[in-house]
Design a protein around this motif. Structure first.
Motif, mmCIF file in Angstrom:
data_model
loop_
_atom_site.group_PDB
_atom_site.id
_atom_site.type_symbol
_atom_site.label_atom_id
_atom_site.label_comp_id
_atom_site.label_asym_id
_atom_site.label_seq_id
_atom_site.Cartn_x
_atom_site.Cartn_y
_atom_site.Cartn_z
ATOM 1 N N LYS A 126 101.858 -63.578 26.653
ATOM 2 C CA LYS A 126 101.764 -62.594 27.724
ATOM 3 C C LYS A 126 100.777 -63.077 28.791
ATOM 4 O O LYS A 126 99.660 -63.485 28.480
ATOM 5 C CB LYS A 126 101.290 -61.271 27.119
ATOM 6 N N GLU A 127 101.182 -63.037 30.054
ATOM 7 C CA GLU A 127 100.307 -63.454 31.144
ATOM 8 C C GLU A 127 99.288 -62.354 31.413
ATOM 9 O O GLU A 127 99.614 -61.176 31.433
ATOM 10 C CB GLU A 127 101.125 -63.729 32.409
ATOM 11 N N GLU A 128 98.025 -62.758 31.591
ATOM 12 C CA GLU A 128 96.957 -61.805 31.880
ATOM 13 C C GLU A 128 97.175 -61.187 33.252
ATOM 14 O O GLU A 128 97.596 -61.860 34.188
ATOM 15 C CB GLU A 128 95.600 -62.507 31.849
ATOM 16 N N LYS A 129 96.843 -59.905 33.374
ATOM 17 C CA LYS A 129 96.965 -59.225 34.659
ATOM 18 C C LYS A 129 95.723 -59.453 35.505
ATOM 19 O O LYS A 129 94.612 -59.539 34.990
ATOM 20 C CB LYS A 129 97.143 -57.717 34.448
ATOM 21 N N ALA A 172 87.734 -52.343 41.128
ATOM 22 C CA ALA A 172 87.473 -52.516 39.690
ATOM 23 C C ALA A 172 86.948 -53.926 39.426
ATOM 24 O O ALA A 172 86.009 -54.112 38.637
ATOM 25 C CB ALA A 172 88.745 -52.259 38.888
ATOM 26 N N ARG A 173 87.526 -54.920 40.083
ATOM 27 C CA ARG A 173 87.099 -56.312 39.927
ATOM 28 C C ARG A 173 85.666 -56.481 40.452
ATOM 29 O O ARG A 173 84.822 -57.089 39.805
ATOM 30 C CB ARG A 173 88.058 -57.240 40.665
ATOM 31 N N ARG A 174 85.380 -55.924 41.621
ATOM 32 C CA ARG A 174 84.040 -56.047 42.189
ATOM 33 C C ARG A 174 82.987 -55.396 41.284
ATOM 34 O O ARG A 174 81.885 -55.910 41.122
ATOM 35 C CB ARG A 174 83.999 -55.488 43.609
ATOM 36 N N GLN A 175 83.325 -54.262 40.697
ATOM 37 C CA GLN A 175 82.384 -53.602 39.791
ATOM 38 C C GLN A 175 82.139 -54.436 38.536
ATOM 39 O O GLN A 175 81.010 -54.515 38.045
ATOM 40 C CB GLN A 175 82.875 -52.189 39.427
ATOM 41 N N LEU A 176 83.199 -55.077 38.032
ATOM 42 C CA LEU A 176 83.037 -55.975 36.873
ATOM 43 C C LEU A 176 82.173 -57.173 37.234
ATOM 44 O O LEU A 176 81.288 -57.565 36.469
ATOM 45 C CB LEU A 176 84.406 -56.467 36.381
ATOM 46 N N ILE A 177 82.430 -57.772 38.390
ATOM 47 C CA ILE A 177 81.632 -58.921 38.845
ATOM 48 C C ILE A 177 80.166 -58.513 38.930
ATOM 49 O O ILE A 177 79.285 -59.232 38.442
ATOM 50 C CB ILE A 177 82.147 -59.445 40.209
ATOM 51 N N LEU A 178 79.906 -57.367 39.525
ATOM 52 C CA LEU A 178 78.541 -56.871 39.660
ATOM 53 C C LEU A 178 77.898 -56.679 38.282
ATOM 54 O O LEU A 178 76.751 -57.090 38.046
ATOM 55 C CB LEU A 178 78.553 -55.559 40.442
ATOM 56 N N ALA A 215 88.321 -66.987 36.725
ATOM 57 C CA ALA A 215 89.064 -67.075 35.457
ATOM 58 C C ALA A 215 88.996 -65.752 34.684
ATOM 59 O O ALA A 215 89.994 -65.311 34.107
ATOM 60 C CB ALA A 215 88.508 -68.218 34.606
ATOM 61 N N LYS A 216 87.828 -65.108 34.700
ATOM 62 C CA LYS A 216 87.667 -63.847 33.974
ATOM 63 C C LYS A 216 88.473 -62.703 34.579
ATOM 64 O O LYS A 216 88.857 -61.767 33.883
ATOM 65 C CB LYS A 216 86.181 -63.448 33.936
ATOM 66 N N THR A 217 88.724 -62.774 35.887
ATOM 67 C CA THR A 217 89.431 -61.691 36.570
ATOM 68 C C THR A 217 90.864 -62.059 36.951
ATOM 69 O O THR A 217 91.585 -61.247 37.509
ATOM 70 C CB THR A 217 88.665 -61.261 37.838
ATOM 71 N N ASN A 218 91.234 -63.313 36.675
ATOM 72 C CA ASN A 218 92.601 -63.778 36.921
ATOM 73 C C ASN A 218 92.974 -63.763 38.405
ATOM 74 O O ASN A 218 94.081 -63.392 38.774
ATOM 75 C CB ASN A 218 93.602 -62.968 36.101
ATOM 76 N N VAL A 219 92.008 -64.166 39.244
ATOM 77 C CA VAL A 219 92.256 -64.295 40.680
ATOM 78 C C VAL A 219 91.742 -65.672 41.117
ATOM 79 O O VAL A 219 91.138 -66.396 40.340
ATOM 80 C CB VAL A 219 91.561 -63.176 41.497
ATOM 81 N N SER A 220 91.940 -66.008 42.371
ATOM 82 C CA SER A 220 91.467 -67.296 42.882
ATOM 83 C C SER A 220 89.966 -67.241 43.158
ATOM 84 O O SER A 220 89.383 -66.165 43.326
ATOM 85 C CB SER A 220 92.210 -67.668 44.159
ATOM 86 N N ARG A 221 89.350 -68.418 43.234
ATOM 87 C CA ARG A 221 87.936 -68.508 43.565
ATOM 88 C C ARG A 221 87.675 -67.937 44.956
ATOM 89 O O ARG A 221 86.647 -67.320 45.206
ATOM 90 C CB ARG A 221 87.456 -69.968 43.474
ATOM 91 N N GLN A 222 88.642 -68.122 45.874
ATOM 92 C CA GLN A 222 88.476 -67.601 47.226
ATOM 93 C C GLN A 222 88.385 -66.067 47.225
ATOM 94 O O GLN A 222 87.623 -65.485 47.993
ATOM 95 C CB GLN A 222 89.616 -68.068 48.137
ATOM 96 N N VAL A 223 89.135 -65.425 46.356
ATOM 97 C CA VAL A 223 89.045 -63.961 46.234
ATOM 98 C C VAL A 223 87.641 -63.576 45.767
ATOM 99 O O VAL A 223 87.049 -62.615 46.267
ATOM 100 C CB VAL A 223 90.130 -63.425 45.273
#
Length: 179
Positions: free
Chosen positions: A2-5, A11-17, A34-42
């Motif tokens: 299963k591919e990670e969502k 929600a991502r910004r709060q997790l990063i924080l 990698a932890k949030t399954n988005v690009s480094r630019q995001v």
């Protein structure tokens, strides 16, 4: 398999924080991506948004750090003026961290842009090696190259004696510019 969502937006910004607040070491954009399954630019954009909200996040050569409130332990800072060629940067930084100080930043006075400051945040030889490796890997220039070698460092230590030792070592090596 299963591919990670992707973790989206706020929600991502709060997790990063949260991750930055919980970490005692810098977290790289690649790790957060990698932890949030988005690009480094995001992640870079997310960090910018968090900084715009006055979150005390700084980008260092090792990754992102959340500046936690100062601990009760007393720290001392001193700004020193130095001069050397780019080839002697590692020698200068080793000299300083070997005295037990943290090199917080490098500053130059640019003829067009005025004062320019870049965070370094190195406290030991491993961090110095990582900083130098990143400069070399990205083919970046040192700020001191814009001023033919003249620059300032903000040094931090847990005692004034360590700052004195660092200044003495800089003077002995011919790095220190004295008034």
């Amino acid at each position: 398999m299963k591919e990670e969502k992707k973790i989206l937006g706020e929600a991502r910004r709060q997790l990063i924080l949260q991750w930055l607040k919980e970490s005692d070491t810098p977290l790289t954009g690649a790790e957060l991506a990698a932890k949030t399954n988005v690009s480094r630019q995001v992640i870079v954009q997310d960090i910018s948004l968090l900084k715009a909200r006055n979150e005390p996040i700084i980008a260092t050569s090792q990754g992102y750090l959340y500046l936690k409130p100062a601990e009760p332990a007393k720290t001392y800072t001193r700004t020193v003026a130095c001069f050397h060629t780019p080839e002697r940067t590692k020698e200068e930084l080793y000299l300083l961290v070997d005295c037990g100080v943290t090199v917080k930043d490098v500053k130059i006075e640019h003829p067009v842009y005025g004062d320019l400051t870049a965070s370094i945040m190195v406290s030991n030889r491993l961090e110095v090696d990582q900083f130098i490796a990143k400069i070399e890997a990205t083919k970046s220039s040192y700020l001191l190259q814009l001023t033919d070698g003249t620059h300032l460092h903000t040094l931090e230590a847990d005692s004034p004696l360590k700052l004195d030792a660092a200044c003495h070592a800089l003077k002995q090596a011919g790095f220190l510019i004295e008034a």
